[in-house]
Enzyme design. Sequence first.
Site, short mmCIF file in Angstrom:
data_model
loop_
_atom_site.label_atom_id
_atom_site.label_comp_id
_atom_site.label_asym_id
_atom_site.label_seq_id
_atom_site.Cartn_x
_atom_site.Cartn_y
_atom_site.Cartn_z
CB THR A 67 54.41 46.63 8.93
OG1 THR A 67 53.25 45.82 8.76
CG2 THR A 67 54.84 47.22 7.60
CB CYS A 68 54.85 46.62 14.23
SG CYS A 68 56.60 46.63 14.53
CG ASP A 69 48.89 45.99 11.17
OD1 ASP A 69 48.17 45.02 11.48
OD2 ASP A 69 48.46 47.11 10.88
#
Lengths: 376, 376
Positions: free
Chosen positions: B323-325
């Site tokens: 994920t973009c985290d």
Amino acid sequence: MTPKVSRFLRDHAPATPCLVLDVDRVEENYRRLMAALPLARIYYAVKANPAAPVLERLVGLGSSFDAASWEEIEACLAAGSRPEGISFGNTVKKESAIRAAYAAGVRMFAFDSEAELRKLARSAPGARVYCRILVGNVGAEWPLSKKFGCELEMARELMILAGELGLDPFGLSFHVGSQQTRTDAYEAAIAKVAMLFTDLRDAGVKVRMVNLGGGYPVRYRSEVPEIDDFGAAIMGAMTEHFGNALPEIVIEPGRFMVGDAGVVSAEVVLVSRKAKDDPVRWVYLDIGRFGGLAETEGEAIKYAFRTPHDGEVDGPVTIAGPTCDSTDTLYEKANYRLPLSLDCGDRVELLATGAYVTTYASQAFNGFRPLAEHYV
Amino acid sequence: MTPKVSRFLRDHAPATPCLVLDVDRVEENYRRLMAALPLARIYYAVKANPAAPVLERLVGLGSSFDAASWEEIEACLAAGSRPEGISFGNTVKKESAIRAAYAAGVRMFAFDSEAELRKLARSAPGARVYCRILVGNVGAEWPLSKKFGCELEMARELMILAGELGLDPFGLSFHVGSQQTRTDAYEAAIAKVAMLFTDLRDAGVKVRMVNLGGGYPVRYRSEVPEIDDFGAAIMGAMTEHFGNALPEIVIEPGRFMVGDAGVVSAEVVLVSRKAKDDPVRWVYLDIGRFGGLAETEGEAIKYAFRTPHDGEVDGPVTIAGPTCDSTDTLYEKANYRLPLSLDCGDRVELLATGAYVTTYASQAFNGFRPLAEHYV
């Protein structure tokens, strides 16, 4: 809390925990952002809240979309977005997802490594690609710096390689971290990206877009600068570094667009002390870190609370979620205080929780269902 | 990885990410635990893995169940458990959940505060209740000490109050923390609980059960003591402190019962470096902290990996989710090394991931669906 959300809570008293989100406020935020950065093209960061009513409203306003996965692209298309209005912004993509996006007409992709670039060359031939560079995240309450982006020298080589591989080396991007409270973070990042931009132009690469990412903050417990301050700082830096030859400007707001549009309504399950003379009460809510409030990890994002007893005498509290896991503790060190009269069964509201809540919710930790969602 | 899991992965190559769990191994673990602690009654901690095939097998073996919520109680009943075999072990319960459990025939409830006790007196009259006390969690890789339990003096008063409120002050409980690697943690806790037990007996309270909680560890990257070592330490301490007048003994194993029965099968999405000369590669998998591996927070639980290239030359890696985290990074400091030949598309296995994985998975963060589950 917007009047519409307030009215919905009063009239319906929906089962807790739930998110109530005012879609009109999303539209207002979109317009405020347009006004603050009129030269930028808005790609809404879908991951902040991918609910159909939000996406549909934004499609109607002409927004573009920053998607993190093929599933998010599908959600945008289902909401009526044209594929040309979607950027596949995750630099880490399965090749099957790239193929699916390309087949659906998506033509803009992020990357930050050679392996990803080669996937794109194979599975999205000719697409516009942009390279994410590493920049500082000082000032961000939810920093992102380490995992994504590459060093400038590598970005330079990869952008040149992109052209050689038949891709369109369209632009450069960065991300100053989410809930970024300092306008100068953008200024420093723009200076860095501008250097590489010029360098690439000199090397004959037809780079023509700068993607400033997101990070624009929402007011939680503390004041943050206004969006106009960010707009002014960003346009000042862009003009300083690019002069009259401004590139296309892309921004990817997520939190700013939906954060203050939503409120989580929760119930107090228990108020207790660990010993009779303990000054600190533990307040247990029916939502916690695994019910959606993942950004309270490390007490990073500090939500503001409303209770039915606001204004009465308060005292120090530790605030925790309902699961049998000690990491499901929201705030222990951040000096929260809540009314002494707060009791089991009271409803509390967590303000500005429209972003980064619903999708984080665990599917069933401790058996609890993810929070309900109401879009009004 | 059990032969059955191995065979399933080879024969079916199921889509990733997924959990494959061998239910026969759960049965073996149940029997090993029975052999190690023959005087204890096993209440399986449902939250570790509430899948129906696991619960049904355990019902067949005569196990009892420790449930964290009304939803988990429903799952136990659906799997065939009698309500008398279920303990509602969360000390933080909505009164509506207590009512539902009581109506279904559940008669054993945990508490650690006066407010909770009064809820139980109102909504589960006459039920057996046990008070959770605070004990040290040194040695636990996933500590639980702070959020649950109360001080001894308070526990004493509450147990007396329980009787006055018409409840049955049945017992005392503690939890030494999950993935507890030290047998002496139980010894110290038993000494503490025994003091209160005697004290309560002297005060005329007919307390007659000690709940030792869970915490029994699983082998991840490092060796842990055998379950027989825990059994010997626990029974030694119980005999030392209670002599011939042993109380009923309850244990609540979760991780131990299902952990080593399961394997997560994942795919390498990207292997990259942030700069050309960076010695550390980033390995991105299609499962991360929000896909179920929540216990990698703070790199607490260190899973062991298998790759198709094991035995080849390896190098240092940072391992991250899809994920973009940035918080979706599994291991950055724990000195993981993976083969240099590891590449996009390779399948990797995370061993002993049968516990505390599936239910943690976010419902849709970044659009990703929760991992699939296969019980074999």
